[in-house]
Scaffold this active site. Structure first.
Site, PDB file in Angstrom:
ATOM      1  N   THR A  11      -6.968 103.744 101.120  1.00 10.57           N
ATOM      2  CA  THR A  11      -6.373 104.518 101.966  1.00 10.57           C
ATOM      3  C   THR A  11      -5.213 105.207 101.682  1.00 10.57           C
ATOM      4  OG1 THR A  11      -5.219 102.871 103.274  1.00 10.57           O
ATOM      5  CG2 THR A  11      -7.235 103.728 103.987  1.00 10.57           C
ATOM      6  N   GLY A  12      -4.387 104.651 100.289  1.00  7.35           N
ATOM      7  CA  GLY A  12      -3.120 105.048  99.802  1.00  7.35           C
ATOM      8  C   GLY A  12      -3.457 106.438  99.009  1.00  7.35           C
ATOM      9  N   CYS A 150       2.210 105.309  84.698  1.00 10.68           N
ATOM     10  CA  CYS A 150       1.924 106.538  84.618  1.00 10.68           C
ATOM     11  C   CYS A 150       2.799 107.524  83.838  1.00 10.68           C
ATOM     12  CB  CYS A 150       1.733 107.424  86.155  1.00 10.68           C
ATOM     13  SG  CYS A 150       3.703 107.056  87.012  1.00 10.68           S
ATOM     14  N   SER A 179       4.809 112.986  93.410  1.00 12.42           N
ATOM     15  CA  SER A 179       3.497 112.087  93.842  1.00 12.42           C
ATOM     16  C   SER A 179       3.551 110.790  93.133  1.00 12.42           C
ATOM     17  CB  SER A 179       2.253 112.953  93.384  1.00 12.42           C
ATOM     18  OG  SER A 179       2.237 112.945  92.122  1.00 12.42           O
ATOM     19  N   GLY A 180       4.253 110.797  92.034  1.00 18.08           N
ATOM     20  CA  GLY A 180       4.318 109.372  91.450  1.00 18.08           C
ATOM     21  C   GLY A 180       5.181 108.222  92.337  1.00 18.08           C
ATOM     22  N   GLU A 202      10.995 102.047  86.169  1.00 14.69           N
ATOM     23  CA  GLU A 202      10.290 102.712  85.374  1.00 14.69           C
ATOM     24  C   GLU A 202      10.640 102.792  84.034  1.00 14.69           C
ATOM     25  OE1 GLU A 202       7.082 105.792  86.146  1.00 14.69           O
ATOM     26  OE2 GLU A 202       8.054 104.265  87.353  1.00 14.69           O
ATOM     27  N   LYS A 205       9.298  99.641  82.420  1.00 15.37           N
ATOM     28  CA  LYS A 205       7.827  99.628  81.930  1.00 15.37           C
ATOM     29  C   LYS A 205       7.626 100.340  80.838  1.00 15.37           C
ATOM     30  CE  LYS A 205       6.965  99.553  87.248  1.00 15.37           C
ATOM     31  NZ  LYS A 205       6.588 100.178  88.194  1.00 15.37           N
ATOM     32  N   HIS A 242       3.622 114.634  85.144  1.00 17.17           N
ATOM     33  CA  HIS A 242       4.850 114.161  84.474  1.00 17.17           C
ATOM     34  C   HIS A 242       5.077 114.652  82.963  1.00 17.17           C
ATOM     35  CE1 HIS A 242       4.850 111.253  87.496  1.00 17.17           C
ATOM     36  NE2 HIS A 242       4.772 109.966  87.062  1.00 17.17           N
TER      37      HIS A 242
END
Length: 344
Positions: A11-12, A150, A179-180, A202, A205, A242
């Site tokens: 649902t996400g 992402c 949206s990220g 971030e 990563k 991005h």
């Protein structure tokens, strides 16, 4: 026969992208969707606050949302896609793996685990061989495969192309879409007329995942790439896409034209969701731009441009759709690779 699949955390925001991308997929048939206890038992239409720019497929809208537990997933499901929050995934995914399910996960937990493949099919498909080691060490009948972050997946295909010149160091500054952070991740009061010069976790990563993706599998594990990577990650008021500014130093001199040729030579792979050409290189220095270029290759192509020489190497810009190539689409493509290579 189609491969029956399910979505954990359906649902996400990323779960909704999975549903959009699985609609009319040539290989996969969506058989089950799961979410939190608050959503379980409802129809998907009732449980999901739909935010994707297409309609909910009618058959999915009337599906009953199940609990995110192995007992709620039909036995004939062959492959699960996970878009769970990393804290939840860390607790939940092992139960599915112990139950024998193969999981292609977008969640960030375990990406750097020594026995978990972190995979971009066009870049390092051979890393899937870690699954044998993973099963031996953990005693799982299932298998866990991760796609990268992402922001990482936007940059790494371009670095893979440049590595023929011997990558030594990379610096990157990102301009990442809202949206990220998920639908409720950044409020309008924070981001309108603003930019936020930090995204928690971030940078690390990007700095670690890049080295694993470009590393070599030696039969027992991944020998990380030796390049140095430094990242600065920023949130900007773009909806999707991005954009990243990359500075790369290589052992061998490479002109902008040679770098562009190497990137253009990066081809897709023979999987349904892979674009024919992995990287599109613009001659126009004003491209790529998120609004104009994030949808290239159905959102699965990387765009690059602005290639220039610096005193120490090259600089350029790259762009990808963060919730398609950078999330659901990346996990979907890994699922296609798992099927093609016989792991499913």
């Amino acid at each position: 026969m189609p491969v029956r699949v399910g979505i954990l955390g359906a649902t996400g925001a990323v779960g909704q992208r999975f549903i959009q991308l699985l609609d009319d997929h040539p290989t996969f048939e969506l058989a089950t969707v799961t979410a939190s206890e608050a959503s379980a038992g409802k129809t998907y239409r009732e449980a999901a606050k739909w935010r994707v720019n297409t309609q909910i497929p009618d058959d999915v809208a009337e599906m009953t949302v199940g609990e995110t537990a192995p007992s709620a997933v039909p036995d004939d499901v062959d492959l699960l896609f996970s878009s769970l929050p990393s804290g939840v995934a860390r607790e939940v995914e092992p139960a599915f793996l112990e139950a024998g399910y193969v999981v292609s996960s977008n969640s960030s937990n375990d990406r750097m685990a020594e026995d978990v493949p972190l995979t971009i099919p066009e870049i390092n498909p051979g890393h899937l061989d870690l699954i044998e080691i993973q099963r031996d060490e953990r005693g799982w009948d299932g298998a866990l495969v991760k796609n990268p972050n992402c922001s990482t997946i936007t940059m790494v295909p371009t670095l893979a192309a440049l590595d023929e010149f011997g990558l030594e160091s990379v610096q990157v500054s990102t301009l990442q879409a809202v949206s990220g952070a998920g639908y409720s991740g950044v409020t309008s009061m924070e981001i309108i007329d603003n930019a936020i010069p930090h995204i928690g976790g971030e940078e690390e990563k990007m700095e670690t995942e890049s080295r694993k993706l470009l590393g070599e599998f030696d039969g027992t594990g991944i020998d990380l790439h030796g390049m140095d990577v430094a990242a600065s990650c920023n949130r900007v008021p773009t909806l999707d896409g991005h954009l990243e500014n990359v500075f790369a130093e290589t052992a061998e001199d490479a002109s902008p034209a040679e770098a562009a040729e190497a990137m253009r030579a990066s081809s897709g792979v023979d999987l349904p969701s892979s674009p024919e050409q992995l990287i599109h290189v613009f001659e126009d220095f004003e491209r790529p731009q998120p609004r104009m270029d994030r949808g290239r290759g159905d959102g699965m192509q990387i765009s690059a441009g602005g290639l220039q020489e610096t005193t120490d190497g090259l600089k350029y810009n790259c762009l990808a759709h963060n919730t398609i190539r950078g999330a659901a689409g990346a996990s979907l493509l890994n699922g296609e690779l798992l099927v093609a290579d016989g792991w499913v």
